[in-house]
Design an enzyme around this catalytic site. Structure first.
Site, short mmCIF file in Angstrom:
data_model
loop_
_atom_site.label_atom_id
_atom_site.label_comp_id
_atom_site.label_asym_id
_atom_site.label_seq_id
_atom_site.Cartn_x
_atom_site.Cartn_y
_atom_site.Cartn_z
N ARG A 99 -6.80 -39.60 36.47
CA ARG A 99 -7.82 -40.39 36.80
C ARG A 99 -9.28 -39.89 37.17
O ARG A 99 -10.11 -40.54 37.44
CB ARG A 99 -7.33 -41.09 38.21
CG ARG A 99 -6.23 -42.03 38.08
CD ARG A 99 -5.32 -42.20 39.36
NE ARG A 99 -4.21 -41.02 39.64
CZ ARG A 99 -3.51 -41.14 40.61
NH1 ARG A 99 -3.48 -42.08 41.50
NH2 ARG A 99 -2.72 -40.16 40.98
N ARG A 127 -34.85 -14.58 38.75
CA ARG A 127 -33.56 -14.59 37.77
C ARG A 127 -32.80 -13.49 38.22
O ARG A 127 -32.85 -12.62 38.70
CB ARG A 127 -34.01 -14.90 36.44
CG ARG A 127 -34.71 -16.18 36.31
CD ARG A 127 -35.43 -16.05 34.83
NE ARG A 127 -34.37 -15.85 33.77
CZ ARG A 127 -34.97 -15.28 32.60
NH1 ARG A 127 -36.14 -15.26 32.36
NH2 ARG A 127 -33.96 -14.98 31.79
C1 UD1 Z 1 2.00 -37.63 45.78
C2 UD1 Z 1 2.96 -38.32 46.10
C3 UD1 Z 1 2.75 -39.58 47.35
C4 UD1 Z 1 1.72 -38.78 48.30
C5 UD1 Z 1 0.54 -38.60 47.56
C6 UD1 Z 1 -0.37 -37.41 48.56
C7 UD1 Z 1 4.93 -38.20 44.96
C8 UD1 Z 1 5.88 -39.13 44.09
N1 UD1 Z 1 4.03 -39.09 45.32
O1 UD1 Z 1 1.50 -38.85 44.66
O2 UD1 Z 1 3.87 -39.91 48.00
O3 UD1 Z 1 1.12 -40.14 49.05
O4 UD1 Z 1 0.94 -37.39 46.51
O5 UD1 Z 1 -1.45 -37.29 47.83
O6 UD1 Z 1 5.22 -36.92 45.03
N2 UD1 Z 1 2.12 -32.43 39.78
C9 UD1 Z 1 2.61 -31.51 39.04
N3 UD1 Z 1 3.56 -31.82 38.01
C10 UD1 Z 1 4.02 -33.34 37.99
C11 UD1 Z 1 3.43 -33.82 38.50
C12 UD1 Z 1 2.21 -33.68 39.60
O7 UD1 Z 1 2.49 -30.18 39.46
O8 UD1 Z 1 4.76 -33.54 37.00
C13 UD1 Z 1 1.15 -31.90 40.84
C14 UD1 Z 1 -0.43 -32.58 40.49
O9 UD1 Z 1 -1.22 -31.68 39.77
C15 UD1 Z 1 -0.87 -32.77 41.88
C16 UD1 Z 1 0.35 -32.83 42.89
O10 UD1 Z 1 1.56 -32.54 42.00
O11 UD1 Z 1 -1.47 -31.53 42.46
C17 UD1 Z 1 0.46 -34.19 43.12
O12 UD1 Z 1 0.65 -35.34 41.92
P1 UD1 Z 1 -0.10 -36.81 42.04
O13 UD1 Z 1 0.06 -37.09 40.49
O14 UD1 Z 1 -1.55 -36.54 42.25
O15 UD1 Z 1 0.74 -37.58 42.95
P2 UD1 Z 1 0.18 -38.77 43.67
O16 UD1 Z 1 0.36 -39.90 42.84
O17 UD1 Z 1 -0.92 -38.43 44.49
CA CA Z 2 -2.56 -36.94 44.26
#
Ligand code: UD1
Ligand code: CA
Length: 453
Positions: free
Chosen positions: A16, A331
């Protein structure tokens, strides 16, 4: 907190954000999102957290190396899948603190309170929650009375569940053994076809494990950065925190609404910042200095009592009681000792200007050493570049460089030496000598009348 491991999830692409940069490498007050999260972790006394990397891992690894250990999640199949990658590190670990790399506003005191509550209650999991007026996009906290039942993602929630304002911040404490066990039981049965970390709460409920929530009073802390618009929201909140902090430390900000100060800037009591000023990077300003208006300093040091106005400077050192600007451009590699004056439309690069020297107007000084109390006349240019290489100009103490002098480097002007206005100096000028390089002035009497005939 001895048997605790912190895990920061940072492998997602951040679709996003629509960026070539991984999401957690975007900047907030001059520092990446992941650095903010790691700073908070460090401030509660946790050493060497694990950072889960995947998308854009090289850039993230380079930025966190030395302060965190990275674990690779090759395919990003969801937050639950992310935590599965660190299971080998959780052997015998009592408490696992899970954080999201995209939640930079979390405060150390909140994190501390969450861990303490979790450990004293002896539960299997504690979720950090917040109340949001606009909870759209966050996982919702479903409770039965006070008791946490489950966490439902926006996309999986019923209309009724979407009305709930208590949200999952994405920060949790788990009992290590319970987390390990629950992770083996989560599935892909959800709207996004991912392994949700939040599904472990369903497992805990089925197994009758105890769960708890801790709600932060400051909902701003929960802001997760998923879009550029949320990044701007976080920037505004963080900026306000920084400005408040410095005003509390005795800094005058004449107009906070037009003042921008990065997270790592250091200010001192009785510094004054005038409107439309931006201080970036590792800038440091000493007591009684007045900066601005309309000044932009990046990685600069400004000594006590100096005034810097309408100036742009980067990687420059400005000594005590200097006057810089208006309209100066300093600079990288510029070093001004005490009481130096740099005036209007002056550009300085990689040069050392000693105490009391003056470069008051319209000059370019590059690769130069200017001695104590030397005076550089208006329009003086160091011709430091011959198209192939850069060369040095050295000007002795108390030298007087006449207006509009060209100093063709490499060249030296000795102490107390003088150059005549308009001279192009190509040979060294001995100490105390006068060098004039220009043709004799010719006077032709009655020239006007002769021309008219
Ligand atoms: C997540 C939570 C949601 C919460 C929100 C808070 C889940 C399923 N949902 O949603 O309940 O309200 O955060 O901000 O956990 N990431 C990885 N590997 C992956 C996917 C994600 O490392 O395979 C990391 C992303 O880089 C990020 C974090 O996990 O830093 C959260 O992932 P994101 O996709 O932003 O989750 P949300 O949809 O925001
Ligand atoms: Ca998030």
């Amino acid at each position: 907190m001895s048997n605790l491991v912190a895990v920061v999830m940072a492998a997602g692409k951040g679709t996003r954000m629509k960026s070539k940069l991984p999401k957690v490498m975007h900047l907030l007050a001059g520092k990446t999102l992941i650095e903010h999260v790691l700073d908070t972790v460090t401030q509660v006394g946790i050493e060497r957290p694990l950072v889960i990397v995947g998308h854009g891992r090289e850039v993230i690894e380079a930025s966190v190396c030395g302060r965190a250990e990275t674990v690779v999640q090759t395919e990003q199949l969801g937050t639950g899948h992310a935590i599965m990658q660190v299971l080998p590190y959780l052997e015998g670990v009592q408490t696992v603190l899970v954080l999201s790399g995209d939640q930079p506003l979390l405060k150390p005191e909140t994190l501390h309170a969450l861990i303490e509550l979790h450990e004293t209650q002896g539960v299997s999991a504690t979720v950090l929650t917040a109340y949001m007026d606009q909870p759209f996009g966050y996982g919702r906290i479903i409770k039965n009375g006070d008791q946490l039942v489950k966490i439902v993602e926006e996309k999986d929630a019923t209309l009724d569940e979407r009305q709930i304002n208590e949200i999952n911040t994405g920060t949790y404490c788990f009992k290590g053994s319970a987390l390990k066990d629950a992770l083996t039981k989560i599935t892909l049965q959800n709207a996004q076809g991912e392994y949700y970390l939040t599904e472990v709460f369903d497992v805990f409920l089925r197994h009758g494990e105890k769960m708890s929530t801790y709600c932060t009073a400051d909902s701003q802390e929960a802001l997760g950065i998923n879009s550029r618009s949320q990044l701007a929201d976080a920037e505004a909140i963080f900026r306000e925190r920084i400005l408040e902090h410095w005003m509390n430390e005795g800094v005058t900000l004449v107009d906070p609404s037009s003042t921008f100060i990065d997270a790592e800037v250091e200010l001192t009591q009785d510094v004054t910042i005038l409107p439309f000023t931006r201080l970036m990077g590792k800038t440091r300003i000493e007591e009684d200095a007045v900066i601005g208006p309309q000044t932009s300093l990046e990685n600069c040091t400004v000594g006590c009592g100096s005034e810097v106005t309408y100036t742009v400077a980067k990687d420059a050192v400005i000594g005590e009681r200097c006057h810089v600007g208006p309209f100066a451009y300093l600079r990288p590699g510029t070093k001004l000792e005490a009481e130096v004056k740099v005036g209007d439309f002056v550009e300085i690069k990689n040069s050392w200007i000693e105490t009391g020297a003056k470069v008051p107007h319209l000059s370019y000084i590059g690769d130069a050493h200017i001695g104590k109390s030397a005076n550089i006349g208006a329009g003086t240019i160091t011709c430091n570049y011959d198209g192939v290489k850069k060369s040095l100009t050295t000007i002795g103490d108390y030298a007087f460089i006449g207006s509009n002098t060209n100093l063709v480097a490499p060249v030296e002007v000795g102490e107390h030496a003088v150059t005549g206005a308009g001279s192009t100096i190509t040979k060294n000028v001995p100490a105390e000598a006068l060098a004039v390089e220009r043709s004799q002035q010719v006077i032709k009497e009655h020239w006007y009348r002769k021309k008219m005939k």
